[in-house]
Enzyme design. Structure first.
Site: not given
Length: 340
Positions: A107, A111, A169, A171-172, A203, A232
């Site tokens: 993915n 967010f 994450s 993805n940011t 996390k 993660n």
């Protein structure tokens, strides 16, 4: 239910996910709990009592829409989010890819969520029969990301049983630098100042180096973190078979399992058992949950396994885990933590 699962798997992954959330929300409101009630599975960390050590990882129910439904499936804890101060659409679609041949998922959501005000309001109104965590993050275009986390922790702590700071994450852009050195210590100090009596979890990513692992462990212990979630999704790529294996984003599910196991062991060593650990990444059976507990995890979480295991997965994991604990003579989960 099998027919419903087959239908959902035939749809675009993100559309199927959203439909599943709506169905679970409606079903949860109607009741029909599936949770096996076994005293041996009850455990306690960070001053919180969990009916069992199995949790839903953040990222599944980003906007806190089906909390009662998740608990009805059997989870001892449900972690919603990641929620950011302001709503944001996330990255462009398509951004969710099933790796059927690998039992994995990639993915690159970024967010996507409707904002903390709406998500926290739903969490406050939800029927809960277990521990509720709220996972908070920073907006992609935030001028001050620490301020975003402070706002999130402050708001979520009034409703949640625990709050998780998500700095892992992939993805940011630039988010993962908050896991490092002075930036992490500044963030933890600011978050601790506004959390009140609510436990604070952190996390972290599975892609950390040995030096980074040691530094994160020290910062978490010194910063008063109550538990550490490892981890993660990963930006690394083991050998994969799926046609989507080259997609950018975070990889989760079965292909993440070896790395997640290794990092759990690393953090157990780095913390010396001084900090409760929560294992996530490739947990899809009671045997795997039990192995992570014996390796040092006090709790485990599932994410991608729900795509392939379906709604009956939590109850199956718990039945299998209970049988393994009983087989090895453990009267409670806590006795098995770190036994390996």
């Amino acid at each position: 239910m099998p027919d419903t699962m087959r239908l959902l798997r035939s749809l675009d992954p993100e559309r199927a996910h959203n439909i599943a959330i709506r169905l679970l929300s409606a079903w949860g409101a109607a009741g029909a709990p599936m949770r096996p009630r076994v005293p041996r599975l009850e455990t306690r960390i960070a001053g919180l009592t969990f009916a069992n050590p199995l949790g839903l990882a953040a990222g599944v129910d980003k906007d806190a829409r089906a909390i009662a439904g998740w608990f009805a499936l059997g989870f001892g804890a449900v972690e919603v989010g990641t929620l950011t101060p302001l709503p944001q659409p996330g990255n462009a679609r398509p951004r969710l890819f099933r790796l059927h041949e690998d039992a994995g998922v990639i993915n690159r959501f970024g967010f996507n969520n409707g904002g903390q005000a709406a998500g926290i309001a739903r969490a406050a109104a939800a029927k809960r029969v277990g521990v509720l965590g709220i996972n908070v993050g920073a907006n992609k275009d935030a001028a001050d990301r620490v301020a975003d986390y402070v706002a999130g922790v402050s708001a979520a702590a009034r409703v949640a049983d625990y709050v998780t700071i998500n700095v892992s994450s992939p993805n940011t852009p630039g988010l993962r630098v908050l896991q490092e050195g002075a930036a992490l210590r500044e963030l933890l100090a600011a978050a601790s100042a506004v959390k009140g009596a609510t436990p604070l979890f952190l996390k972290v990513a599975p892609d950390l180096s040995p030096t980074q692992i040691d530094d994160v462990a020290r910062a978490a212990i010194e910063g008063g973190v109550d538990a550490l979630i490892m981890g993660n999704t990963t930006v690394s790529r083991p050998a994969l078979k799926s046609r989507h294996k080259g997609e950018a984003g975070g990889l989760s599910g079965a292909p993440l399992r070896p790395l997640a196991r290794a990092r759990l062991a690393d953090f157990r060593r780095a913390t010396g058992g001084a900090l409760p650990l929560i294992a996530v990444g490739g947990v899809d059976t009671g045997a795997e949950a039990y192995a992570r507990i014996r390796a040092g995890a006090s709790l485990v979480q599932v994410y991608s396994a729900m795509v392939y295991g379906g709604p009956g997965l939590p109850a199956r994991i718990l039945r299998e885990l209970d049988a393994l604990l009983r087989r090895d003579g453990f009267a409670r989960v806590a006795d098995a933590v770190g036994a390996a």
